[in-house]
Design a protein around this motif. Structure first.
Motif, PDB file in Angstrom:
ATOM      1  N   VAL A   1       0.836  -1.194   0.000  1.00  0.00           N
ATOM      2  CA  VAL A   1       0.000   0.000   0.000  1.00  0.00           C
ATOM      3  C   VAL A   1       0.876   1.251   0.000  1.00  0.00           C
ATOM      4  O   VAL A   1       1.843   1.336   0.772  1.00  0.00           O
ATOM      5  CB  VAL A   1      -0.920   0.009   1.256  1.00  0.00           C
ATOM      6  N   ARG A   2       0.547   2.212  -0.847  1.00  0.00           N
ATOM      7  CA  ARG A   2       1.245   3.492  -0.820  1.00  0.00           C
ATOM      8  C   ARG A   2       0.975   4.180   0.519  1.00  0.00           C
ATOM      9  O   ARG A   2      -0.135   4.224   0.991  1.00  0.00           O
ATOM     10  CB  ARG A   2       0.762   4.394  -1.951  1.00  0.00           C
ATOM     11  N   GLY A   3       2.037   4.709   1.110  1.00  0.00           N
ATOM     12  CA  GLY A   3       1.896   5.388   2.395  1.00  0.00           C
ATOM     13  C   GLY A   3       2.883   4.840   3.392  1.00  0.00           C
ATOM     14  O   GLY A   3       2.977   3.624   3.578  1.00  0.00           O
ATOM     15  N   ALA A   4       3.652   5.725   4.004  1.00  0.00           N
ATOM     16  CA  ALA A   4       4.756   5.295   4.867  1.00  0.00           C
ATOM     17  C   ALA A   4       4.342   5.065   6.308  1.00  0.00           C
ATOM     18  O   ALA A   4       5.152   4.660   7.122  1.00  0.00           O
ATOM     19  CB  ALA A   4       5.862   6.339   4.823  1.00  0.00           C
ATOM     20  N   ASP A   5       3.096   5.325   6.682  1.00  0.00           N
ATOM     21  CA  ASP A   5       2.672   5.245   8.082  1.00  0.00           C
ATOM     22  C   ASP A   5       1.774   4.026   8.286  1.00  0.00           C
ATOM     23  O   ASP A   5       0.562   4.087   8.025  1.00  0.00           O
ATOM     24  CB  ASP A   5       1.940   6.517   8.478  1.00  0.00           C
ATOM     25  N   PRO A   6       2.320   2.897   8.760  1.00  0.00           N
ATOM     26  CA  PRO A   6       1.494   1.713   8.995  1.00  0.00           C
ATOM     27  C   PRO A   6       0.360   1.970   9.982  1.00  0.00           C
ATOM     28  O   PRO A   6      -0.719   1.374   9.854  1.00  0.00           O
ATOM     29  CB  PRO A   6       2.495   0.685   9.544  1.00  0.00           C
ATOM     30  N   ALA A   7       0.593   2.856  10.962  1.00  0.00           N
ATOM     31  CA  ALA A   7      -0.453   3.131  11.965  1.00  0.00           C
ATOM     32  C   ALA A   7      -1.687   3.730  11.308  1.00  0.00           C
ATOM     33  O   ALA A   7      -2.827   3.390  11.663  1.00  0.00           O
ATOM     34  CB  ALA A   7       0.103   4.062  13.038  1.00  0.00           C
ATOM     35  N   GLU A   8      -1.478   4.622  10.342  1.00  0.00           N
ATOM     36  CA  GLU A   8      -2.612   5.257   9.649  1.00  0.00           C
ATOM     37  C   GLU A   8      -3.394   4.223   8.843  1.00  0.00           C
ATOM     38  O   GLU A   8      -4.641   4.201   8.845  1.00  0.00           O
ATOM     39  CB  GLU A   8      -2.080   6.378   8.744  1.00  0.00           C
ATOM     40  N   VAL A   9      -2.665   3.340   8.139  1.00  0.00           N
ATOM     41  CA  VAL A   9      -3.328   2.296   7.357  1.00  0.00           C
ATOM     42  C   VAL A   9      -4.088   1.353   8.279  1.00  0.00           C
ATOM     43  O   VAL A   9      -5.237   0.980   8.010  1.00  0.00           O
ATOM     44  CB  VAL A   9      -2.289   1.522   6.517  1.00  0.00           C
ATOM     45  N   ASN A  10      -3.474   0.974   9.382  1.00  0.00           N
ATOM     46  CA  ASN A  10      -4.095   0.066  10.340  1.00  0.00           C
ATOM     47  C   ASN A  10      -5.375   0.671  10.915  1.00  0.00           C
ATOM     48  O   ASN A  10      -6.423   0.004  11.012  1.00  0.00           O
ATOM     49  CB  ASN A  10      -3.118  -0.259  11.457  1.00  0.00           C
ATOM     50  N   ALA A  11      -5.319   1.932  11.320  1.00  0.00           N
ATOM     51  CA  ALA A  11      -6.483   2.591  11.911  1.00  0.00           C
ATOM     52  C   ALA A  11      -7.646   2.621  10.924  1.00  0.00           C
ATOM     53  O   ALA A  11      -8.804   2.374  11.294  1.00  0.00           O
ATOM     54  CB  ALA A  11      -6.109   3.998  12.348  1.00  0.00           C
TER      55      ALA A  11
END
Length: 302
Positions: free
Chosen positions: A255-265
């Motif tokens: 997934v594009r995006g460097a913040d796993p926390a944001e994707v997880n949320a």
């Protein structure tokens, strides 16, 4: 711990090692990578004064080699081109011979030294069977035990996992990590990318005698800016992250995006189960292939 400048070795018209500038620092587990025939063993032998360089400079432990070899090698343990041992003798008897043949050490403490290094490499429970009855992994451990007799500051190893099965490779990795944690700097020559990736803190890559890459492993495997997601409901994740999924392989999504926390949320709030979520990092194999390709392009352009 190891520094070279313009290190070169020629055999007639063949340049086996060309203008190599190594930088191995105290505390490193330095992975010296290269295909078989790339010049790794020749370089290692020059570092230890076993082969004379055609040109260039070598410093080991801050002293010029091979001029200071008698002082330097007393603080260096080495295992080059496989462990040497008398097959009809036990491991302990082989170590007695190694200790007697090495730099001068007190004879009265020889037995203590031997038992110490056997314990360090996990062979302290070994019986008096001859070395010819040892497994390959045991023989490799015995070779490292011989290299540790003088309590070296630097350990130089040439393909220490060569020929080992997966269990033996894991045991060797754990041994080297424990030695490094105890303060030993390790210079490890290998052609096994996966093993170096799991073990080493810095790497150098040799390609046809030239050092084409040298850097901390963490720097080479920096985050790509993507997130790796594993979910049992990839279709729901695809729908929710529409336009951001770069690649899908079954339940694994990039997934594009460097913040796993944001994707997880975002996924959890929508009720999508997540099995694993990590920042994607560059694979060492990709880094080495890229450097090799660039080096080949430069050579062909000359």
């Amino acid at each position: 711990m190891i520094s070279t400048s313009g290190l070169t070795k020629r055999y007639g018209k063949i340049e086996a090692v060309s203008q190599v500038d190594l930088d191995v620092r105290e505390g490193d587990i330095y992975g010296f990578l290269g295909a078989n025939g790339s010049g790794k063993t020749t370089t290692v032998r020059m570092l230890l004064g076993l082969v004379l360089a055609t040109s260039g400079e070598i410093q080991v432990l801050g002293q010029d080699m091979p001029g200071a070899s008698s002082r330097v090698l007393a603080e260096v343990g080495a295992l080059v081109e496989g462990p040497a041992a008398y097959g009809h003798l036990s491991g302990r008897k082989n170590l007695r011979l190694s200790d007697a043949a090495g730099p001068a050490r007190p004879r009265h403490s020889r037995a203590e030294r031997i038992e110490r290094v056997l314990a360090e490499v996990g062979l302290d429970e070994v019986d008096e069977r001859p070395v010819r009855a040892y497994s390959l992994g045991m023989r490799q451990r015995l070779g490292i035990a011989a290299a540790l007799l003088g309590r070296p500051r630097l350990l130089v190893l040439d393909e220490p996992t060569n020929g080992l099965d997966p269990q033996g490779i894991r045991e060797m990795r754990e041994l080297l990590q424990s030695l490094n944690a105890a303060g030993v700097t390790i210079f490890l020559s290998s052609h096994l990318l996966a093993e170096v990736e799991q073990l080493c803190t810095r790497i150098g890559v040799l390609d046809r005698g030239r050092l084409i890459l040298q850097a901390p492993l963490a720097e080479l495997r920096r985050p790509t800016g993507n997130t790796v997601l594993i979910t049992p409901d990839p279709e729901a994740a695809l729908a929710l992250l529409n336009g951001r999924v770069r690649h899908r392989d079954g339940q694994r999504l990039v997934v594009r995006g460097a913040d796993p926390a944001e994707v997880n949320a975002r996924l959890v709030s929508a009720g999508v189960a997540v099995s694993e979520l990590v920042a994607e990092r560059r694979a060492l194999e990709d880094v080495v292939l890229e450097a090799s390709s660039a080096s080949a392009d430069r050579m062909s352009a000359r």
